[in-house]
Scaffold this motif. Structure first.
Motif, mmCIF file in Angstrom:
data_model
loop_
_atom_site.group_PDB
_atom_site.id
_atom_site.type_symbol
_atom_site.label_atom_id
_atom_site.label_comp_id
_atom_site.label_asym_id
_atom_site.label_seq_id
_atom_site.Cartn_x
_atom_site.Cartn_y
_atom_site.Cartn_z
ATOM 1 N N ASP A 75 90.932 82.516 42.246
ATOM 2 C CA ASP A 75 91.223 81.239 41.569
ATOM 3 C C ASP A 75 91.001 80.059 42.516
ATOM 4 N N ALA A 76 90.526 78.954 41.952
ATOM 5 C CA ALA A 76 90.416 77.705 42.701
ATOM 6 C C ALA A 76 91.558 76.794 42.273
ATOM 7 N N VAL A 77 92.285 76.276 43.262
ATOM 8 C CA VAL A 77 93.345 75.297 42.980
ATOM 9 C C VAL A 77 93.028 74.039 43.794
ATOM 10 N N PHE A 78 92.942 72.915 43.089
ATOM 11 C CA PHE A 78 92.524 71.650 43.701
ATOM 12 C C PHE A 78 93.745 70.903 44.222
ATOM 13 N N CYS A 79 93.633 70.378 45.430
ATOM 14 C CA CYS A 79 94.744 69.577 45.971
ATOM 15 C C CYS A 79 94.190 68.539 46.946
ATOM 16 N N PRO A 80 94.956 67.482 47.209
ATOM 17 C CA PRO A 80 94.466 66.480 48.150
ATOM 18 C C PRO A 80 94.381 67.040 49.566
ATOM 19 N N THR A 81 93.411 66.568 50.341
ATOM 20 C CA THR A 81 93.328 66.968 51.750
ATOM 21 C C THR A 81 94.322 66.172 52.583
ATOM 22 N N PHE A 82 94.702 64.972 52.079
ATOM 23 C CA PHE A 82 95.651 64.118 52.815
ATOM 24 C C PHE A 82 97.040 64.361 52.246
ATOM 25 N N THR A 83 97.745 65.358 52.798
ATOM 26 C CA THR A 83 99.076 65.738 52.314
ATOM 27 C C THR A 83 99.770 66.525 53.406
ATOM 28 N N PHE A 84 101.004 66.955 53.147
ATOM 29 C CA PHE A 84 101.698 67.861 54.051
ATOM 30 C C PHE A 84 101.146 69.275 53.843
ATOM 31 N N PHE A 85 101.145 70.064 54.907
ATOM 32 C CA PHE A 85 100.504 71.378 54.913
ATOM 33 C C PHE A 85 100.964 72.296 53.777
ATOM 34 N N ARG A 129 87.364 80.859 39.777
ATOM 35 C CA ARG A 129 87.864 80.353 38.494
ATOM 36 C C ARG A 129 88.718 79.113 38.737
ATOM 37 N N PRO A 130 88.316 77.952 38.229
ATOM 38 C CA PRO A 130 89.191 76.773 38.357
ATOM 39 C C PRO A 130 90.462 77.014 37.544
ATOM 40 N N LYS A 131 91.630 76.851 38.206
ATOM 41 C CA LYS A 131 92.864 77.242 37.530
ATOM 42 C C LYS A 131 93.855 76.087 37.409
ATOM 43 N N ALA A 132 94.042 75.345 38.488
ATOM 44 C CA ALA A 132 95.107 74.335 38.477
ATOM 45 C C ALA A 132 94.814 73.225 39.482
ATOM 46 N N ILE A 133 95.551 72.131 39.292
ATOM 47 C CA ILE A 133 95.505 70.997 40.212
ATOM 48 C C ILE A 133 96.915 70.821 40.758
ATOM 49 N N ILE A 134 97.061 70.726 42.078
ATOM 50 C CA ILE A 134 98.350 70.274 42.614
ATOM 51 C C ILE A 134 98.176 68.817 43.039
ATOM 52 N N ALA A 135 98.815 67.922 42.310
ATOM 53 C CA ALA A 135 98.798 66.509 42.686
ATOM 54 C C ALA A 135 100.072 66.228 43.481
#
Ligand SMILES: *Cc1c(COP(=O)(O)O)cnc(C)c1O
Length: 359
Positions: A75-85, A129-135
């Motif tokens: 699965d692919a989960v999208f998240c910002p690169t500028f965030t806490f680990f 598989r694109p699955k979710a976004i963590i914003a």
């Protein structure tokens, strides 16, 4: 001057917090005592969601949310690169692949345009598989959920709102923690709503998700904790922490106003000198951090230090620059905005008991 003055807050709330802790010592239900349920119901009311499931910390909250969405290898989960680990870590911990996304240069939050490009890229490659976004509601400001929801609907993705820093933030009067299909927060002491140890919570309107969360947080329990119907974890909020949070939540609305006053004061004093934070119209920040962008960061930090004002860098390293994610083979050129932010941001002291007269 302290960067975040938790002792000042304790002095202010001492009698009430001490009484709450003593009540737990008296009844002795240290695990899943009555304060946990009371807190969950008050959090649901405050955030404006049907269900709150508390847990051991904000990282577990993200992991629990990903488990509920059945995120796994491939699965692919999208998240910002500028965030806490932890945001990206939880994705990789589930065996899925984090796909990093660049930031908006004004809000520091995930950039919807870049997000859509990266979703299309994953689809075209056909490997994951694109699955979710963590914003992430970075530094207290909710992400651009109106735009994110449109993209999520278009590509059939779920949204997880990482509101670890955003608790108390709003868009059009709707509160952080209510924007995701599942949303998470952290009660780490330095967060806008913090306890005196580790703690976290998951918010959702979806009753089936809530039922799964309640099972996953106690060893995948069925009827009871000795009937185990799935593989879960041990991730409960201690009763003592829930008791402390009940008093802190009571004080939170006035603290949120105080944080906004401090930010307003900083804006007035600093806007002609520095690039100050942008809060879009109809958004409210909970000001987990007050963050400036400066080109000569070392010098500016030294100047603040000379005046007795501590500063911190959140974050000097993007996710695509972390050693743990080196195998994903990203470069700084893939994330021009976030890379620049990591080179130019600095945060000033921010807490509700800051006496702005002395700044
Ligand atoms: C603090 C934080 C977390 C993790 O919370 P913990 O309670 O420390 O595990 C996750 N995401 C973001 C954006 C955070 O700031």
């Amino acid at each position: 001057m302290q960067f975040i003055d938790l002792a000042a807050q304790y002095q202010y709330l001492k009698e009430k917090i001490d009484a709450r802790i003593q009540a737990v010592l008296d009844h002795g239900q240290y695990i899943m005592g009555p304060e946990v349920e009371e807190l969950e119901s008050k959090l649901s009311e405050y955030v404006g969601v049907k269900n709150t499931v508390s847990c051991a910390n904000g990282t577990d909250a993200l992991t629990l949310a990903l488990m509920v969405l059945d995120v796994k290898q491939g699965d692919a989960v999208f998240c910002p690169t500028f965030t806490f680990f932890a945001t990206a870590e939880a994705i990789a911990f589930e065996g899925a692949t984090p796909i990093f996304v660049d930031s908006n240069k004004d809000t520091f939050n995930i950039c919807p345009q870049d997000l859509e490009k990266r979703i299309q890229h994953v689809i075209n490659e056909g490997k994951l598989r694109p699955k979710a976004i963590i914003a992430v509601d970075l530094f207290g400001l909710p992400a651009n959920y109106p735009a994110l929801r449109k993209i999520a609907d278009k590509y059939d993705l779920k949204i997880i709102e990482d509101a670890a820093q955003g608790f108390g933030g709003e868009i059009n009067g709707k509160r952080a923690g209510s924007f995701g299909d599942i949303s998470t927060t952290s009660f780490f002491p330095a967060k806008p709503l913090g306890c005196y140890g580790d703690g976290g919570a998951v918010f959702t309107d979806n009753d089936e998700f809530a039922e799964l969360l309640i099972s996953y947080r106690v060893h995948g329990k069925g009827k009871d904790k000795y009937d185990n119907v799935r593989i879960g974890m041990n991730s409960r909020l201690d009763t003592i922490q829930a008791a402390i949070l009940l008093e802190k939540l009571e004080a939170f609305p006035s603290e949120l106003k105080a944080r906004n006053k401090v930010a307003q004061h900083y804006n007035e004093e600093l806007s002609n000198l520095y690039n100050i934070p942008t809060i879009p119209r109809n958004y409210l920040s909970s000001w987990a951090q007050y963050t400036l962008q400066v080109d000569d960061r070392d010098q500016v930090m030294a100047e603040f230090k000379a005046k007795g004002v501590p500063t911190m860098i959140y974050y000097g390293t993007c996710m695509h620059q972390q050693t743990a994610f080196r195998h994903l083979n990203y470069t700084d050129e893939d994330f021009p905005v976030a890379t620049k932010l990591s080179d130019t941001v600095l945060s000033l002291p921010m807490h509700p008991y800051l006496d702005v007269k002395y700044n």
